[in-house]
Design a protein around this motif. Structure first.
Motif, PDB file in Angstrom:
ATOM      1  N   LYS A   1      16.180  -8.542   2.701  1.00 20.73           N
ATOM      2  CA  LYS A   1      17.121  -9.179   1.782  1.00 20.73           C
ATOM      3  C   LYS A   1      16.890 -10.682   1.726  1.00 20.73           C
ATOM      4  N   ALA A   2      16.637 -11.287   2.880  1.00 22.95           N
ATOM      5  CA  ALA A   2      16.387 -12.736   2.918  1.00 22.95           C
ATOM      6  C   ALA A   2      15.142 -13.106   2.129  1.00 22.95           C
ATOM      7  N   LEU A   3      14.215 -12.161   1.990  1.00 22.78           N
ATOM      8  CA  LEU A   3      12.991 -12.408   1.230  1.00 22.78           C
ATOM      9  C   LEU A   3      13.142 -12.032  -0.243  1.00 22.78           C
ATOM     10  N   GLY A   4      14.357 -11.657  -0.651  1.00 24.26           N
ATOM     11  CA  GLY A   4      14.627 -11.393  -2.058  1.00 24.26           C
ATOM     12  C   GLY A   4      14.378  -9.978  -2.511  1.00 24.26           C
ATOM     13  N   ALA A   5      14.363  -9.023  -1.590  1.00 26.77           N
ATOM     14  CA  ALA A   5      14.037  -7.648  -1.937  1.00 26.77           C
ATOM     15  C   ALA A   5      15.147  -6.968  -2.727  1.00 26.77           C
ATOM     16  N   ASP A   6      14.741  -6.106  -3.655  1.00 30.71           N
ATOM     17  CA  ASP A   6      15.661  -5.193  -4.341  1.00 30.71           C
ATOM     18  C   ASP A   6      15.707  -3.845  -3.634  1.00 30.71           C
ATOM     19  N   ILE A   7      14.609  -3.477  -2.963  1.00 29.09           N
ATOM     20  CA  ILE A   7      14.512  -2.225  -2.221  1.00 29.09           C
ATOM     21  C   ILE A   7      13.807  -2.514  -0.899  1.00 29.09           C
ATOM     22  N   ALA A   8      14.336  -1.976   0.190  1.00 30.81           N
ATOM     23  CA  ALA A   8      13.661  -2.021   1.486  1.00 30.81           C
ATOM     24  C   ALA A   8      13.139  -0.623   1.777  1.00 30.81           C
ATOM     25  N   LEU A   9      11.841  -0.506   2.088  1.00 29.57           N
ATOM     26  CA  LEU A   9      11.183   0.787   2.272  1.00 29.57           C
ATOM     27  C   LEU A   9      10.738   0.950   3.717  1.00 29.57           C
ATOM     28  N   PHE A  10      11.245   1.996   4.379  1.00 24.16           N
ATOM     29  CA  PHE A  10      10.885   2.292   5.758  1.00 24.16           C
ATOM     30  C   PHE A  10       9.614   3.126   5.840  1.00 24.16           C
ATOM     31  N   PRO A  11       8.913   3.064   6.973  1.00 20.70           N
ATOM     32  CA  PRO A  11       7.857   4.039   7.232  1.00 20.70           C
ATOM     33  C   PRO A  11       8.460   5.441   7.404  1.00 20.70           C
ATOM     34  N   GLU A  12       7.588   6.413   7.518  1.00 20.86           N
ATOM     35  CA  GLU A  12       8.001   7.821   7.604  1.00 20.86           C
ATOM     36  C   GLU A  12       8.821   8.107   8.860  1.00 20.86           C
TER      37      GLU A  12
END
Length: 327
Positions: free
Chosen positions: A33-44
């Motif tokens: 979020k601090a980097l401006g993300a709209d989506i955060a994607l986790f590894p499997e």
């Protein structure tokens, strides 16, 4: 310009502890979020780090590396043989959680608090064997899409014991950049061209790919091809570590200004980090309206063999019990 930023959470593989994984995962999302993300994607399978109950060989990561094994040889792939392989599968069954669990609920609250979508991965409790699942939580804390792995690794335990999904689905995700059509394919799914193709045909503009294996030149080239042939944006998050890493994104726009262009948006090394991938949605949509790939000139009447269930040599695989695989 309408841009969408997907943060690839290339984190060190955690262990089996849900609480510790929750804390580490939340920190990764807050950094996104601090980097401006709209989506955060986790590894499997972040809920248990894709960790087997079987200890790895010295110097080896306990993460699926696609060693070319098949289910008839799965026990031999484990250091302790068949008994250890069975314990790995049993341990996974005991770690499965539901979509309404406190773990998933925490990330739903976090997504709403951060006003950011989160693609959370976990071992999902299911009728019979559990599933390898990614739930895309929207920025309001609602689950917009849950996609289980369609192609569990049938060549090795413990994943050979999981329940596969039987379709690829797409949702309309509400983001600050507007509505975006998003789908998901998980790790081994991306190695089948039909996966990305099915998602494109279902309307996906962006495909999320949680991953947990070595990403070398062949897999990375294969993934690039999925973006090119379907004119879709792709984003993949892998675990950090030696032999792993290389989380990557391609924007799906292979040609612009009269010539070929590099579709690469970002590629990580092997170190842990949060890597933002910025997609120009306006440019992607314009490209999809005018170019020749995707669904523009397909001839489905010529593809009947793609849905045939027949498996012929040299692709026949047989288990110890003599069953043809995949079952």
């Amino acid at each position: 310009m309408s841009t969408l930023t997907i943060a690839l959470l290339q984190l060190a593989r955690p262990g089996h502890g849900l609480r510790a994984n929750l804390v580490t995962g939340e920190a990764g999302c807050r950094r996104a979020k601090a980097l401006g993300a709209d989506i955060a994607l986790f590894p499997e399978m972040w809920s248990n780090g894709y960790a087997s109950a079987v200890p790895p060989e010295p110097g080896e990561q306990n993460v699926y590396r696609h060693p070319g094994l098949w289910a008839g040889a799965d026990a031999d792939a484990c250091p302790g043989g068949e008994a250890e392989a069975g314990r790995g599968a049993a341990a996974w069954r005991g770690e499965a959680i539901t979509r309404d669990s406190a773990f998933v609920g925490h990330f739903r609250e976090l997504a709403a608090d951060l006003d950011m979508a989160i693609a959370l991965t976990y071992l999902e409790q299911w009728d019979g064997a559990p599933r390898n699942t990614a739930s895309l939580i929207d920025r309001h804390g609602r689950i917009a899409l849950s996609q289980a792995k369609v192609h569990p690794c049938a060549f090795g335990l413990p994943e050979a014991a999981l329940t596969p999904a039987d379709s690829f689905d797409v949702c309309t995700l509400d983001t600050a950049a507007g509505a975006v059509s998003v789908g998901a394919m998980i790790c081994y799914d991306r190695e089948f061209p039909e996966s990305a193709r099915a998602l494109m045909l279902a309307g996906a503009e962006i495909i999320l790919t949680p991953n947990a294996c070595e990403l070398e030149i062949n897999r990375l080239a294969q993934y690039r091809a999925r973006a090119f042939e379907n004119m879709v944006g792709l984003a993949m998050a892998n675990y950090a570590g030696p032999g792993l890493g290389h989380s990557i994104a391609f924007d799906g726009i292979a040609y612009a200004d009269g010539g070929s262009r590099d579709m690469l948006v970002v590629e990580a090394g092997e170190s842990p980090g949060v890597y933002p991938a910025v997609f120009d949605l306006d440019a992607l949509r314009d490209y999809r309206r005018r170019e020749t790939w995707g669904n523009a000139f397909r001839r489905p009447s010529a593809y009947a063999t793609l849905t045939s269930r027949d498996v012929s040599e040299p692709f026949v695989r047989v288990s110890r019990e003599g069953h043809r695989l995949p079952r």
